[in-house]
Design an enzyme around this catalytic site. Structure first.
Site, PDB file in Angstrom:
ATOM      1  N   ASP A  33       0.840  -1.020   0.403  1.00  0.00           N
ATOM      2  CA  ASP A  33      -0.552  -0.216   0.396  1.00  0.00           C
ATOM      3  C   ASP A  33       0.397   1.673   0.007  1.00  0.00           C
ATOM      4  OD1 ASP A  33      -2.203   2.214   0.787  1.00  0.00           O
ATOM      5  OD2 ASP A  33      -2.939   0.711   1.372  1.00  0.00           O
ATOM      6  N   GLN A  96     -14.707   2.382   1.056  1.00  0.00           N
ATOM      7  CA  GLN A  96     -13.769   1.583  -0.321  1.00  0.00           C
ATOM      8  C   GLN A  96     -14.047   3.409  -0.835  1.00  0.00           C
ATOM      9  OE1 GLN A  96     -15.823  -0.758  -2.689  1.00  0.00           O
ATOM     10  NE2 GLN A  96     -14.211  -1.239  -3.574  1.00  0.00           N
ATOM     11  N   HIS A 102      -9.997  -5.697  -2.209  1.00  0.00           N
ATOM     12  CA  HIS A 102      -8.946  -5.989  -1.659  1.00  0.00           C
ATOM     13  C   HIS A 102      -8.831  -6.024  -0.061  1.00  0.00           C
ATOM     14  CE1 HIS A 102      -9.991  -1.109  -2.113  1.00  0.00           C
ATOM     15  NE2 HIS A 102      -9.106  -1.650  -0.623  1.00  0.00           N
TER      16      HIS A 102
END
Ligand code: AMP
Length: 137
Positions: A33, A96, A102
């Protein structure tokens, strides 16, 4: 709500934008990330389209969770962590922001809170963390 094939994770899967890859198998792909809320924060995604958990198939969910478990062990080993947090958000109201399914995998240490969201990583540090995770796999 439909799947947008131009979302940023679809572009990562197509190789149109870069990612710091940690692992892949036939069904899933894992990368760092870029705004990590903990050192080692990574994302597990299916290689096939799914907007989120709500439209995903049982096979996509099963494949992702098997990889989440694998990455959970790897990030704990890489960062000598005592636990792991898994997060997964559905639709804007559910938190989200990127509309390709994910799972966030975050190694955790007792007493250490997650960092605030939205802080871009130092890319040299991100790469060194990725190397530790790849070595642990
Ligand atoms: P969410 O949809 O709320 O689960 O969050 C999306 C996550 O994707 C955030 O943690 C972002 O930091 C992360 N993210 C967004 N763009 C990228 C990218 N290009 N590479 C890696 N991570 C990303």
């Amino acid at each position: 709500m439909s799947y947008d094939p131009e979302n940023i994770f679809a572009k990562i899967l197509k190789g149109e934008i870069p990612s710091e890859k940690l692992y892949e198998d036939e069904d899933t792909y894992v990368f760092m990330d870029i705004m990590p809320r903990a050192d080692g924060h990574c994302l597990v995604i299916p290689k096939t389209p799914a907007r989120n958990m709500l439209d995903a198939t049982p096979d996509q969910l099963a494949a992702c969770l098997a990889t989440v478990q694998k990455m959970g062990h790897a990030v704990m080993k890489a960062f000598d962590a005592e636990g792991v947090t898994v997060q997964q958000f559905n639709e804007a109201a559910g938190g989200q922001e990127v509309f390709h399914l994910h799972y966030h995998v975050l190694p955790r240490h007792k007493g250490l809170s997650l960092r605030a969201p939205g802080q871009m990583a130092d890319f040299d540090v991100l790469k060194s963390h990725a190397e530790k995770i790849r070595a642990a796999l």
